[in-house]
Design an enzyme around this catalytic site. Structure first.
Site, PDB file in Angstrom:
ATOM      1  N   ASP A   1       0.870  -1.183   0.000  1.00  0.00           N
ATOM      2  CA  ASP A   1       0.000   0.000   0.000  1.00  0.00           C
ATOM      3  C   ASP A   1       0.905   1.230   0.000  1.00  0.00           C
ATOM      4  O   ASP A   1       1.589   1.509   0.994  1.00  0.00           O
ATOM      5  CB  ASP A   1      -0.898  -0.013   1.238  1.00  0.00           C
ATOM      6  N   HIS A   2       0.902   1.984  -1.112  1.00  0.00           N
ATOM      7  CA  HIS A   2       1.814   3.118  -1.254  1.00  0.00           C
ATOM      8  C   HIS A   2       1.501   4.258  -0.292  1.00  0.00           C
ATOM      9  O   HIS A   2       2.333   5.130  -0.055  1.00  0.00           O
ATOM     10  CB  HIS A   2       1.780   3.640  -2.700  1.00  0.00           C
ATOM     11  N   ARG A   3       0.309   4.251   0.279  1.00  0.00           N
ATOM     12  CA  ARG A   3      -0.024   5.281   1.270  1.00  0.00           C
ATOM     13  C   ARG A   3       0.739   5.043   2.570  1.00  0.00           C
ATOM     14  O   ARG A   3       0.960   5.967   3.347  1.00  0.00           O
ATOM     15  CB  ARG A   3      -1.533   5.265   1.557  1.00  0.00           C
TER      16      ARG A   3
END
Length: 461
Positions: A433-435
């Site tokens: 998850d790039h967040r």
């Protein structure tokens, strides 16, 4: 005063369930702790306990009923000296409308599994947190300004009656807006609830706006698709709670989580040799370690080595966990579970192996408690046993990452001396998850996992 037994919320995300089986019948006497019914959630079948004593006066929801909303009255409990004549007929759900008396409860982190008469899984539906009164009464229920039923505790009703208060004008502070003792004690005659005040303050210009068109019901799309195959033989499979939940959560995951993927080959020869040696030494204790046990341990240690990656997405913030709580996907009939092994970084391989076997067995029997499959920051999905070389797994929110594990396959590789040799190679893919985790951090995490698996003695240090 008759007490309504409400459909419980057996997990924080439960909105409805199936009343699979009644374990009591009308006229039975029950005590606190006695089993009342078996409730099927989207994940498991759980037993529902009584929190008070009395006589089962009336069963409102028949066993086998599906889609029963949380907080729907499912039965009525009578106290000493009461009879079925004391039961208010308004407590019975309308035919074909299982949720006519209660909306789904808001998810609560503190929900306790398989206990209590309502959404908080405990005595809150029988005893409100601030006043200790009994649960919702079967006595005639007043109606709100919108014609809907008002939920109030029996003690709150009595105090309101003595003070001459209109319950429809009081905003409840209890579970799901339930009016409790403190609400009526603080209320004044003629007082309007906050909700009504806000409604009165709404801009009048909104009244002239055209209504917003609602999306087409799922049944409309289903009918259209069914017509496409009208001339073909097919079997229509009704979605159960688990399948609906999987569909909703994974659709949410792919639509809202910005996935990116990191792939790496890991040489397993040293691990396989080490595992064989350990299993021989542990044979007398009945312990047999699997490759997956090593993967769990390696992932847990990697999360400690890269602590910023041991995190979950929490809507408007990131929560960084201290322990390594690792979830492992377990395939079951009709779906999957992801039981969580807590504090995996501090556990021995044999301890992780024993717990994983126990969790997997109970997952397949649908006997896991909610706390055993909720939480964690990282997950593992292993399809290597099916001969899958590699694949991309979907992140299970709110996790920050999931490791997809393929089969160990013998391949020609170039060793450190530049010579070609045959090695057992396992392909893994880390979905991130790039967040929560950036590319470099994800690469570092995967590097630590690979190093631990290629040098398994490190996991015992």
């Amino acid at each position: 005063m008759p007490t309504e037994i409400l459909m419980p919320a057996l997990s924080p995300t439960m909105e409805e369930g199936t009343l699979a089986k009644w374990l009591v019948k009308e006229g039975d006497t029950v005590s606190s702790g006695d089993l009342l019914a078996e409730i099927e959630t989207d994940k498991a079948t759980m037993e529902f306990e009584a929190v008070d004593e009395g006589v089962v006066g009336k069963i409102l929801i028949e066993e086998g009923s599906e889609g029963v909303k949380v907080n729907t009255p499912i039965a009525v409990l009578l106290e000493d000296g009461e009879s079925a004549d004391d039961i208010d007929t308004s407590t019975a759900p309308k035919q074909g409308d299982a949720d006519s008396h209660a909306e789904p409860a808001a998810p609560k982190a503190e929900t306790s599994p398989a206990k209590g008469y309502g959404d908080d899984g405990g005595a809150a539906q029988q005893k409100s947190s601030g006043d200790g009164e009994a649960a919702a009464s079967g006595s005639p229920a007043p109606k709100g300004q919108d014609g809907g039923r008002i939920f109030a505790s029996p003690l709150a009703r009595r105090i309101a009656k003595d003070k001459g208060l209109d319950l429809s004008q009081i905003a409840g502070s209890g579970p799901n807006g339930r009016i409790v003792k403190a609400d009526v004690e603080n209320a004044k005659p003629g007082q309007k609830p906050a909700a009504a005040d806000k409604a009165a303050e709404a801009p009048k210009g909104d009244a002239g706006k055209a209504p917003v068109a609602e999306p087409a019901a799922p049944g409309v799309q289903a009918d259209a698709i069914r017509k496409m195959y009208a001339d073909r033989e097919f079997e229509e499979v009704k979605l159960d709670g688990m399948r609906r939940t999987i569909a909703a959560r994974l659709t949410e995951a792919k639509q809202t989580i910005p996935h990116f993927y990191l792939r790496r080959d890991i040489k397993l020869d040293a691990l396989l040799k080490f595992r064989s040696q350990l299993n021989k030494q542990l044979e007398g204790r009945g312990v047999k370690l699997s490759v997956n046990d090593f993967i769990i341990k390696a992932s847990a240690l990697a999360l400690q080595a890269v602590p910023d990656a041991n995190a979950v997405w929490a809507g408007d913030r990131v929560l960084k966990l201290k322990p390594s709580d690792v979830a492992v996907a377990v395939a079951i009939e009709g779906g999957l579970f992801t039981p969580v092994l807590r504090d995996a970084e501090a556990r021995t391989l044999s301890s992780l192996s024993a717990q994983m076997k126990d969790l997997a067995k109970r997952a397949r029997d649908k006997k896991l408690a909610p706390h055993e499959y909720q939480g964690g920051s990282f997950a593992i999905s292993n399809l290597g046993m099916f001969g899958i070389d590699n694949f991309d797994a979907v992140i299970n929110p709110p996790h920050g990452a999931i490791l997809a594990v393929g089969a160990g396959v013998k391949k020609p590789v170039v060793n450190a001396e530049g010579e070609v040799e045959v090695a057992t190679v396992m392909s893994v893919t880390l979905s991130v998850d790039h967040r929560v985790i950036d590319g470099a951090m994800g690469a570092e995490l995967l590097k630590h996992i690979a190093e631990a698996l290629e040098n398994p003695m490190m996991m015992l240090a």
